[in-house]
Design a protein around this motif. Structure first.
Motif, mmCIF file in Angstrom:
data_model
loop_
_atom_site.group_PDB
_atom_site.id
_atom_site.type_symbol
_atom_site.label_atom_id
_atom_site.label_comp_id
_atom_site.label_asym_id
_atom_site.label_seq_id
_atom_site.Cartn_x
_atom_site.Cartn_y
_atom_site.Cartn_z
ATOM 1 N N THR A 1 0.816 -1.216 0.000
ATOM 2 C CA THR A 1 0.000 0.000 0.000
ATOM 3 C C THR A 1 0.851 1.268 0.000
ATOM 4 N N THR A 2 2.051 1.195 0.573
ATOM 5 C CA THR A 2 2.939 2.361 0.587
ATOM 6 C C THR A 2 3.302 2.767 -0.836
ATOM 7 N N LEU A 3 3.726 1.810 -1.656
ATOM 8 C CA LEU A 3 4.095 2.121 -3.037
ATOM 9 C C LEU A 3 2.875 2.583 -3.828
ATOM 10 N N CYS A 4 1.746 1.951 -3.598
ATOM 11 C CA CYS A 4 0.511 2.381 -4.276
ATOM 12 C C CYS A 4 0.206 3.837 -3.957
ATOM 13 N N SER A 5 0.370 4.196 -2.709
ATOM 14 C CA SER A 5 0.117 5.576 -2.287
ATOM 15 C C SER A 5 1.081 6.539 -2.968
ATOM 16 N N TRP A 6 2.345 6.181 -3.039
ATOM 17 C CA TRP A 6 3.345 7.039 -3.680
ATOM 18 C C TRP A 6 3.055 7.223 -5.162
ATOM 19 N N LEU A 7 2.599 6.158 -5.813
ATOM 20 C CA LEU A 7 2.345 6.213 -7.254
ATOM 21 C C LEU A 7 0.945 6.705 -7.595
ATOM 22 N N ARG B 1 9.113 -2.131 -15.886
ATOM 23 C CA ARG B 1 9.744 -1.145 -16.770
ATOM 24 C C ARG B 1 8.744 -0.129 -17.325
ATOM 25 N N ASP B 2 7.456 -0.464 -17.332
ATOM 26 C CA ASP B 2 6.444 0.488 -17.790
ATOM 27 C C ASP B 2 6.240 1.633 -16.801
ATOM 28 N N LEU B 3 6.707 1.458 -15.578
ATOM 29 C CA LEU B 3 6.583 2.497 -14.559
ATOM 30 C C LEU B 3 7.821 3.406 -14.518
ATOM 31 N N LEU B 4 8.850 3.043 -15.256
ATOM 32 C CA LEU B 4 10.119 3.769 -15.217
ATOM 33 C C LEU B 4 10.239 4.741 -16.383
ATOM 34 N N ASN B 5 11.076 5.763 -16.199
ATOM 35 C CA ASN B 5 11.375 6.650 -17.321
ATOM 36 C C ASN B 5 12.332 5.918 -18.273
ATOM 37 N N VAL B 6 12.700 6.539 -19.372
ATOM 38 C CA VAL B 6 13.526 5.870 -20.383
ATOM 39 C C VAL B 6 14.854 5.402 -19.793
ATOM 40 N N ALA B 7 15.537 6.282 -19.071
ATOM 41 C CA ALA B 7 16.833 5.912 -18.494
ATOM 42 C C ALA B 7 16.672 4.778 -17.482
ATOM 43 N N SER C 1 14.309 2.552 -17.402
ATOM 44 C CA SER C 1 13.940 1.347 -18.132
ATOM 45 C C SER C 1 15.162 0.677 -18.764
ATOM 46 N N ILE C 2 16.046 1.479 -19.332
ATOM 47 C CA ILE C 2 17.274 0.935 -19.926
ATOM 48 C C ILE C 2 18.135 0.288 -18.851
ATOM 49 N N PHE C 3 18.312 0.981 -17.730
ATOM 50 C CA PHE C 3 19.106 0.415 -16.633
ATOM 51 C C PHE C 3 18.490 -0.883 -16.143
ATOM 52 N N TYR C 4 17.182 -0.892 -15.974
ATOM 53 C CA TYR C 4 16.494 -2.099 -15.516
ATOM 54 C C TYR C 4 16.747 -3.260 -16.481
ATOM 55 N N GLU C 5 16.566 -3.016 -17.779
ATOM 56 C CA GLU C 5 16.710 -4.085 -18.779
ATOM 57 C C GLU C 5 18.151 -4.579 -18.924
ATOM 58 N N THR C 6 19.123 -3.692 -18.716
ATOM 59 C CA THR C 6 20.522 -4.086 -18.925
ATOM 60 C C THR C 6 21.229 -4.574 -17.667
ATOM 61 N N HIS C 7 20.759 -4.154 -16.497
ATOM 62 C CA HIS C 7 21.461 -4.516 -15.272
ATOM 63 C C HIS C 7 20.640 -5.354 -14.296
ATOM 64 N N PHE C 8 19.427 -4.944 -14.060
ATOM 65 C CA PHE C 8 18.627 -5.577 -13.021
ATOM 66 C C PHE C 8 17.885 -6.816 -13.519
ATOM 67 N N ALA C 9 17.233 -6.712 -14.645
ATOM 68 C CA ALA C 9 16.448 -7.844 -15.181
ATOM 69 C C ALA C 9 17.308 -9.105 -15.398
ATOM 70 N N PRO C 10 18.525 -8.969 -15.946
ATOM 71 C CA PRO C 10 19.348 -10.184 -16.098
ATOM 72 C C PRO C 10 19.640 -10.878 -14.768
ATOM 73 N N LEU C 11 19.823 -10.101 -13.714
ATOM 74 C CA LEU C 11 20.057 -10.696 -12.404
ATOM 75 C C LEU C 11 18.827 -11.451 -11.914
ATOM 76 N N LEU C 12 17.653 -10.909 -12.196
ATOM 77 C CA LEU C 12 16.421 -11.572 -11.792
ATOM 78 C C LEU C 12 16.202 -12.871 -12.556
ATOM 79 N N ARG C 13 16.685 -12.932 -13.771
ATOM 80 C CA ARG C 13 16.503 -14.134 -14.597
ATOM 81 C C ARG C 13 17.435 -15.268 -14.175
ATOM 82 N N MET C 14 18.501 -14.938 -13.457
ATOM 83 C CA MET C 14 19.491 -15.971 -13.069
ATOM 84 C C MET C 14 18.950 -16.930 -12.046
#
Length: 76
Positions: free
Chosen positions: A36-42, A55-61, A63-76
């Motif tokens: 609920t905290t994040l819902c309230s903030w958004l 990534r749909d909630l992120l700005n372009v930069a 989203s790029i960081f998420y796709e290149t750095h964070f998402a690969p870690l989540l897939r491991m």
């Protein structure tokens, strides 16, 4: 109520009422749970956020960081 049920209830309350925003993602990067905290903030409800891609909630930069750095870690 069993001890296990109480622990689950305590965890749910801690997750929902935390002073920071939490969300849980599925393997496909879609939001499966949000507190609920994040819902309230958004300014959106849990139903509006559940099923969206993070990534749909992120700005372009972000989203790029998420796709290149964070998402690969989540897939491991």
């Amino acid at each position: 109520m069993s001890s296990s049920d109480q622990t689950d209830s305590d965890f749910q309350d801690l997750y929902d009422q935390a002073p920071c925003g939490y969300l849980s993602l599925g393997p496909d990067g879609r939001i499966v749970r949000v507190n609920t905290t994040l819902c309230s903030w958004l300014g959106q409800t849990q139903n509006e956020l559940t099923g969206k891609r993070l990534r749909d909630l992120l700005n372009v930069a972000g989203s790029i960081f998420y796709e290149t750095h964070f998402a690969p870690l989540l897939r491991m």
